[in-house]
Design a protein around this motif. Structure first.
Motif, PDB file in Angstrom:
ATOM      1  N   UNK A  54      -4.682   2.387  -8.804  1.00  0.00           N
ATOM      2  CA  UNK A  54      -4.124   1.522  -8.520  1.00  0.00           C
ATOM      3  C   UNK A  54      -3.626   1.103  -7.019  1.00  0.00           C
ATOM      4  N   UNK A  55      -4.483  -0.186  -6.850  1.00  0.00           N
ATOM      5  CA  UNK A  55      -3.724  -0.944  -5.619  1.00  0.00           C
ATOM      6  C   UNK A  55      -3.066  -0.692  -5.802  1.00  0.00           C
ATOM      7  N   UNK A  56      -2.522  -0.510  -3.935  1.00  0.00           N
ATOM      8  CA  UNK A  56      -0.879  -0.381  -2.908  1.00  0.00           C
ATOM      9  C   UNK A  56      -0.107   0.886  -4.204  1.00  0.00           C
ATOM     10  N   UNK A  57      -0.680   2.162  -4.363  1.00  0.00           N
ATOM     11  CA  UNK A  57       0.329   2.929  -4.923  1.00  0.00           C
ATOM     12  C   UNK A  57      -0.468   3.379  -3.968  1.00  0.00           C
ATOM     13  N   UNK A  58       1.083   4.533  -3.287  1.00  0.00           N
ATOM     14  CA  UNK A  58       1.065   5.244  -1.793  1.00  0.00           C
ATOM     15  C   UNK A  58      -0.971   6.484  -1.906  1.00  0.00           C
ATOM     16  N   UNK A  59      -1.567   6.276  -0.889  1.00  0.00           N
ATOM     17  CA  UNK A  59      -2.962   7.403  -1.336  1.00  0.00           C
ATOM     18  C   UNK A  59      -2.224   9.342  -1.558  1.00  0.00           C
ATOM     19  N   UNK A  60      -2.946   9.206  -2.437  1.00  0.00           N
ATOM     20  CA  UNK A  60      -2.863  10.817  -3.006  1.00  0.00           C
ATOM     21  C   UNK A  60      -2.316  11.656  -1.391  1.00  0.00           C
ATOM     22  N   UNK A  61      -3.724  11.586  -0.656  1.00  0.00           N
ATOM     23  CA  UNK A  61      -3.800  12.354   0.046  1.00  0.00           C
ATOM     24  C   UNK A  61      -2.566  12.879   1.132  1.00  0.00           C
ATOM     25  N   UNK A  62      -1.871  11.441   0.999  1.00  0.00           N
ATOM     26  CA  UNK A  62      -0.558  11.307   1.417  1.00  0.00           C
ATOM     27  C   UNK A  62       0.836  11.423   1.095  1.00  0.00           C
ATOM     28  N   UNK A  63       0.443  12.382  -0.161  1.00  0.00           N
ATOM     29  CA  UNK A  63       2.277  12.291  -1.314  1.00  0.00           C
ATOM     30  C   UNK A  63       1.841  14.327  -1.160  1.00  0.00           C
ATOM     31  N   UNK A  64       2.632  14.849  -1.062  1.00  0.00           N
ATOM     32  CA  UNK A  64       3.174  16.392  -1.289  1.00  0.00           C
ATOM     33  C   UNK A  64       3.357  16.592  -3.069  1.00  0.00           C
ATOM     34  N   UNK A  65       2.288  17.352  -3.001  1.00  0.00           N
ATOM     35  CA  UNK A  65       2.139  17.997  -4.375  1.00  0.00           C
ATOM     36  C   UNK A  65       2.728  19.602  -4.580  1.00  0.00           C
ATOM     37  N   UNK A  66       3.311  20.155  -5.558  1.00  0.00           N
ATOM     38  CA  UNK A  66       2.573  21.510  -5.951  1.00  0.00           C
ATOM     39  C   UNK A  66       2.339  21.397  -7.052  1.00  0.00           C
ATOM     40  N   UNK A  74      -8.927   1.142 -16.863  1.00  0.00           N
ATOM     41  CA  UNK A  74      -8.898   0.660 -16.433  1.00  0.00           C
ATOM     42  C   UNK A  74      -8.087  -0.360 -15.992  1.00  0.00           C
ATOM     43  N   UNK A  75      -7.890  -0.946 -17.410  1.00  0.00           N
ATOM     44  CA  UNK A  75      -6.577  -1.663 -17.630  1.00  0.00           C
ATOM     45  C   UNK A  75      -5.273  -1.226 -17.292  1.00  0.00           C
ATOM     46  N   UNK A  76      -5.320  -0.118 -17.964  1.00  0.00           N
ATOM     47  CA  UNK A  76      -3.589   0.553 -17.126  1.00  0.00           C
ATOM     48  C   UNK A  76      -3.835   1.375 -15.914  1.00  0.00           C
ATOM     49  N   UNK A  77      -4.888   0.900 -14.694  1.00  0.00           N
ATOM     50  CA  UNK A  77      -4.923   1.734 -13.894  1.00  0.00           C
ATOM     51  C   UNK A  77      -3.920   0.009 -12.659  1.00  0.00           C
ATOM     52  N   UNK A  78      -4.246  -0.999 -13.212  1.00  0.00           N
ATOM     53  CA  UNK A  78      -4.377  -2.107 -13.163  1.00  0.00           C
ATOM     54  C   UNK A  78      -3.007  -3.245 -13.362  1.00  0.00           C
ATOM     55  N   UNK A  79      -2.197  -4.015 -12.499  1.00  0.00           N
ATOM     56  CA  UNK A  79      -0.915  -4.716 -12.523  1.00  0.00           C
ATOM     57  C   UNK A  79      -0.504  -4.764 -14.051  1.00  0.00           C
ATOM     58  N   UNK A  80       0.520  -4.756 -14.398  1.00  0.00           N
ATOM     59  CA  UNK A  80       1.878  -4.486 -14.722  1.00  0.00           C
ATOM     60  C   UNK A  80       1.488  -3.001 -14.546  1.00  0.00           C
ATOM     61  N   UNK A  81       1.029  -1.534 -14.377  1.00  0.00           N
ATOM     62  CA  UNK A  81       1.123  -0.323 -15.143  1.00  0.00           C
ATOM     63  C   UNK A  81       0.953   0.504 -13.955  1.00  0.00           C
ATOM     64  N   UNK A  82       0.259   0.398 -13.036  1.00  0.00           N
ATOM     65  CA  UNK A  82      -0.300   1.094 -11.755  1.00  0.00           C
ATOM     66  C   UNK A  82      -0.345   2.688 -11.793  1.00  0.00           C
ATOM     67  N   UNK A  83      -1.276   2.994 -13.219  1.00  0.00           N
ATOM     68  CA  UNK A  83      -1.187   4.194 -12.848  1.00  0.00           C
ATOM     69  C   UNK A  83      -3.108   4.741 -12.627  1.00  0.00           C
ATOM     70  N   UNK A  84      -2.356   6.307 -11.732  1.00  0.00           N
ATOM     71  CA  UNK A  84      -3.765   6.669 -11.915  1.00  0.00           C
ATOM     72  C   UNK A  84      -4.112   7.280 -13.160  1.00  0.00           C
ATOM     73  N   UNK A  85      -5.545   7.328 -12.579  1.00  0.00           N
ATOM     74  CA  UNK A  85      -6.239   7.646 -14.696  1.00  0.00           C
ATOM     75  C   UNK A  85      -6.600   8.868 -14.421  1.00  0.00           C
ATOM     76  N   UNK A  86      -6.945   9.843 -14.806  1.00  0.00           N
ATOM     77  CA  UNK A  86      -7.385  11.098 -14.812  1.00  0.00           C
ATOM     78  C   UNK A  86      -9.170  10.680 -15.150  1.00  0.00           C
TER      79      UNK A  86
END
Length: 328
Positions: free
Chosen positions: A291-303, A272-284
């Protein structure tokens, strides 16, 4: 008195052994090899020390390539205890040099983000994006795709990390080869400046020394949170879905504390520490909010990112890149 002496000595020895065992828990030293940002390492150590104040933690921050080389070189006499936040495919290069350990909260991790033999546990998703300085590039002119990075108009304006020294940069290279082949890599090489660390690939953009870089999305939002004029652009072709991971180095000098660190690192609190500011990581770990403010995963194209193929091709691709880089 003499008759009681053996009994008293045995009692004294037993008591001292018990006290010694107690003192050994949460005391002594710990050496962490950190492939993440220095700030991330600092915040995790601070939280760990709140629980185990008597453990002296030394964090050595370096790029993935440097840390892997170091672990291999130290194999006969390891100097580190834990390797942290390094791309899974890089960690698997030294899989035979890792110590299996099932963390206390193992059940919180899906099978897809941990090693079947408990050699490592997923940390965060390493999603690559473009970092663009908004004072140097207008929204309309920003690169939208991996293909755009090879445009001659960006000559001298793009900064990338050396893929031989940075795991994330190698992943970028692997993705570009897969999408467009080596001619495109050469086109990017002609316009880009290569730096020795992945940290420079985003800090130089945020400081305005370059207009564009490629880095993990968390780094972009970390810089933005500091007030820097940068935005993240996710390439239109998609970006590989990868994650980094952490594990214990086999034969390290402080195994008991390495286990304490891994038990802590895999908690909801630490992630939870790393998912918040100032790190903004999506954790496994699924129960850690994004993280707040990141583009939702559903809106990002992945392969799909084929980590096994990336590792199998590493030597070949780095040799090929070196040959291309040497040409003018």
């Amino acid at each position: 008195m003499n008759a009681r002496a053996p009994w008293l000595r045995a009692l004294l020895v037993g008591t001292l052994l018990l006290l010694g065992a107690g003192l050994a828990i949460g005391a002594g030293n710990l050496v962490v090899y950190n492939a993440g940002s220095p700030e991330m390492g600092d915040d995790l150590v601070k939280a760990f020390k709140a629980k185990y104040p008597d453990v002296k933690v030394d964090v050595i921050r370096a790029g993935s390539g440097e840390l892997i080389t170091r672990i291999k070189a130290e194999a006969a006499r390891p100097q580190g205890d834990v390797i942290m936040a390094i791309a899974k495919e890089n960690l698997e290069v030294v899989g035979n040099l890792l110590q299996a350990y099932k963390v206390k909260e193992d059940a919180a991790f899906p099978a897809g983000v941990k090693d079947a033999n408990n050699l490592y546990y997923g940390f965060s998703y390493n999603i690559q994006a473009f970092i663009v300085n908004t004072e140097l590039v207008t929204a309309a002119d920003m690169p939208k795709s991996w293909k755009d990075l090879g445009d001659k108009k960006w000559s001298g304006k793009i900064v990338l990390a050396n893929p031989a020294l940075s795991g994330s940069s190698y992943a970028q290279l692997f993705q570009m080869v897969g999408l467009y082949g080596w001619d495109h890599v050469n086109a990017v090489r002609r316009v880009a400046t290569y730096v020795p660390t992945s940290t420079l690939a985003y800090t130089l953009v945020s400081r305005g020394e370059f207009a564009i870089g490629v880095t993990g999305e968390g780094n972009v939002f970390g810089e933005k949170n500091k007030g820097m004029p940068v935005v993240a652009v996710y390439p239109s072709e998609g970006t590989g879905l990868r994650y980094d991971a952490s594990g214990i180095i086999k034969g390290g000098p402080n195994l008991a504390n390495a286990k304490l660190w891994m038990d802590f690192l895999t908690t909801k609190e630490a992630m939870g520490i790393i998912s918040q500011a100032p790190h903004y990581r999506r954790m496994t770990r699924p129960d850690v909010a994004p993280p707040p403010g990141l583009q939702p995963s559903a809106e990002i194209k992945f392969f799909a990112y084929d980590a096994a193929a990336a590792e199998a091709k590493r030597d070949e691709y780095l040799k090929k890149f070196g040959e291309i880089f040497a040409t003018q």
